[in-house]
Design an enzyme around this catalytic site. Sequence first.
Site, PDB file in Angstrom:
ATOM      1  N   PHE A 172      53.633  58.202  85.356  1.00 50.36           N
ATOM      2  CA  PHE A 172      54.882  58.956  85.247  1.00 50.36           C
ATOM      3  C   PHE A 172      55.024  59.518  83.825  1.00 50.36           C
ATOM      4  O   PHE A 172      54.684  58.853  82.858  1.00 50.36           O
ATOM      5  CB  PHE A 172      56.064  58.039  85.583  1.00 50.36           C
ATOM      6  CG  PHE A 172      57.366  58.777  85.674  1.00 50.36           C
ATOM      7  CD1 PHE A 172      57.636  59.580  86.770  1.00 50.36           C
ATOM      8  CD2 PHE A 172      58.293  58.703  84.654  1.00 50.36           C
ATOM      9  CE1 PHE A 172      58.829  60.289  86.852  1.00 50.36           C
ATOM     10  CE2 PHE A 172      59.483  59.408  84.726  1.00 50.36           C
ATOM     11  CZ  PHE A 172      59.757  60.202  85.822  1.00 50.36           C
ATOM     12  N   TYR A 222      68.073  52.564  89.323  1.00 46.85           N
ATOM     13  CA  TYR A 222      68.730  53.499  90.248  1.00 46.85           C
ATOM     14  C   TYR A 222      67.874  53.905  91.440  1.00 46.85           C
ATOM     15  O   TYR A 222      68.271  54.769  92.211  1.00 46.85           O
ATOM     16  CB  TYR A 222      69.215  54.746  89.508  1.00 46.85           C
ATOM     17  CG  TYR A 222      68.199  55.418  88.594  1.00 46.85           C
ATOM     18  CD1 TYR A 222      67.199  56.216  89.117  1.00 46.85           C
ATOM     19  CD2 TYR A 222      68.267  55.267  87.223  1.00 46.85           C
ATOM     20  CE1 TYR A 222      66.284  56.840  88.284  1.00 46.85           C
ATOM     21  CE2 TYR A 222      67.356  55.887  86.372  1.00 46.85           C
ATOM     22  CZ  TYR A 222      66.380  56.670  86.905  1.00 46.85           C
ATOM     23  OH  TYR A 222      65.475  57.278  86.082  1.00 46.85           O
TER      24      TYR A 222
END
Lengths: 420, 420
Positions: free
Chosen positions: A125, A231
């Site tokens: 990422f 999240y």
Amino acid sequence: MTASSREQAAAEDRACPLTPYRDLFVFGAGGPIYLDGNSLGRQPRGTAGALARVLEEWADDLVQGWDRWAGLSAAVGDRLAPLLGAAGGQVLVCDSTTVNLYKLAAAALEARPGRQVIVGDAHDFPTVRYVLQGLARQPGRRLRLVDAGPTVALGGEELSGVLAGTAAGEVALVCLSGVNYRSGAVADMAGVNDVAHRAGALVLWDLSHAAGAVPLSLDADGADMAVGCGYKYLNGGPGAPSWLYVRAARHAELASPIWGWWGQAGQFDMGPTYQPAPGVGRFLAGTPDVLGLASLDAGIAPLLQAGIPALWHKTRSLVALLAARAEELLGPLGASLASPPDPGPRGGHLAISHPHARAASYLLRQRRLVVADFRPPDVLRLAPVALYTSRVEVWDAVPHIASVLSDPAVRSAPPSSWVT
Amino acid sequence: MTASSREQAAAEDRACPLTPYRDLFVFGAGGPIYLDGNSLGRQPRGTAGALARVLEEWADDLVQGWDRWAGLSAAVGDRLAPLLGAAGGQVLVCDSTTVNLYKLAAAALEARPGRQVIVGDAHDFPTVRYVLQGLARQPGRRLRLVDAGPTVALGGEELSGVLAGTAAGEVALVCLSGVNYRSGAVADMAGVNDVAHRAGALVLWDLSHAAGAVPLSLDADGADMAVGCGYKYLNGGPGAPSWLYVRAARHAELASPIWGWWGQAGQFDMGPTYQPAPGVGRFLAGTPDVLGLASLDAGIAPLLQAGIPALWHKTRSLVALLAARAEELLGPLGASLASPPDPGPRGGHLAISHPHARAASYLLRQRRLVVADFRPPDVLRLAPVALYTSRVEVWDAVPHIASVLSDPAVRSAPPSSWVT
């Protein structure tokens, strides 16, 4: 074991012990099929109440609320720990994933002063790669981003090969993801930890796409450090605080580069010299985000109730169904699997590669059919989430994807920033 | 101009244009007099609705809520900017004060590579001193903490003296507070900026005890960088995100040490190499805390409505009344002023020094009379907040303080961690 009809999928949903968990989340009327819970998890029904309680405490207790709130980073960390396979006293909820990655990677480099090489994954990422690049710009330091291909997570064997190409005692830190954000490939964490440790390096895991989805055994696997988002699968809400893990045996040798008053031993002595707190608390920096902590606490409650084994069982069944349907319906349209072909090393989401993936993601949202992320260069990322995605939704989503991939509009759909 | 009777104080409250603003905040029944809004501001009535709106957006829009949320750090920063005397495009709301201090101090050091000295204040808030200590531990670097006494904020003149004792071109960064967290002493920001700039150094201000209380002119005063808390005078709630300011003319030469994906140019290209975003957005790190941003936005609304000139006018009147009452009632009990004796360089709070300050703070809370912070070694810190503290409350608070200071129990009150 994969449903071969919509009726069979529906029957499996009815029989599934996790189906009632869907009611723990807020669902609006209608709406597209949501396959993006690994970008932003759905809202638990308990979140509003948890926030209302913080507002009440703030109104009634004012600054004295800190008698309760001061320990929340560690308390919510301890409640999260079982999802990570970690014993208590090793997990904190604080800051963002990026900031936690920075703190722990910098701590590792400082704990291995003679070693100048960081090993990472070229397909990791962006924020992981960027944080490591930033730390590697110090003169003498070097970042080695290994490219094992976009669908393979580096394992112990690959890492052995990489380490064979470095001088002994050169590598300070190996920083990898437990589940790749794009392909969903699952790393052999125990193998990597073992190989890295034998070379004297520390290991830092980004588990943003792993925690809450796949079984984790940080303690048993010998992990040194880990971080992850609040999240995604943890349902903490947009921008929820992140978590970090530091193995108890490493607390004494690792310290945050950000010397903040919340990580200070004897915080309210406000003494002249920074001295890191004894336990994992040394990795706190500033004042903890109480609303975010309450929201994350509410977010993990359904996961703790269901338990990772049941969640993982359903996840595998959803992903298998998705893979079979995609092969059948999307393969003929030029799509191919950009996840590991074997189910073994696959996490909770699936990547489908197609030249028009970006436009397909846009059209799927615009037509309110399916919400799925586009990830460059050509990946449509699909995440069925065990807590609230049904087999029928997976069954129905794939023909929707086929409909946009075979629609001439896909060739002319505008790109867009967030919706893509 | 200072009320000389409770009746006069009440009359002044009735005539004060800010009195109605008290109704913008949540007040429970009864409760102690709250003189701790500079530790945790009261809850605006608008906060609950602002959070409910985020929950609604999250439930309805799911990941597509980011179309709206992605710009919030900059948008709330722009709304806050007038309170700082700053034009738009220079303020972000993100992370904690500690993390923002670290990012900006590190950025300054990197922008002044030949210079190895950091100048700070020996009486500054712990996290400022600790962050600077942490950055100064790099070989060759040196932190010079100037001790001008606990009640004096370093001004341009004092800084000139300090710089005269360093070699030319040695100082990279001057990092000070606009209002001292303990004494309330106000710095001569323009003077410090000017002297530092003439020496080629950059200036970073911690305005946690200044923003929302005293007039600030960051742009006009030539400030380079600043940070501040969201949960004090800005009423953002416990652990609300912090803000940072970087002068537009400095954006190109300053960059965050934490290379995160939210500070990246072309964030969703997810490209191979970190490239800082063009504007102040380069100082973002990870995903912004949307609940915290909404809460801070609601927190500053009453301040923007009232305006700093009116707030500052009332603050000076409250602090003057407090000082006069303290001199009259607490002086005879052995208390002395630990704030600047002249009103000129005094901010929004007052420090009273007494050998039993710690126990007095404890007893005042325990007996539900007054909430005021203890700050080591011997300070009782009193903050009347213009938006919601009345002159009558100030009038009544001082005899309560006198009652505990003259109570024999003050000698035997137990110390405590948070309540002290």
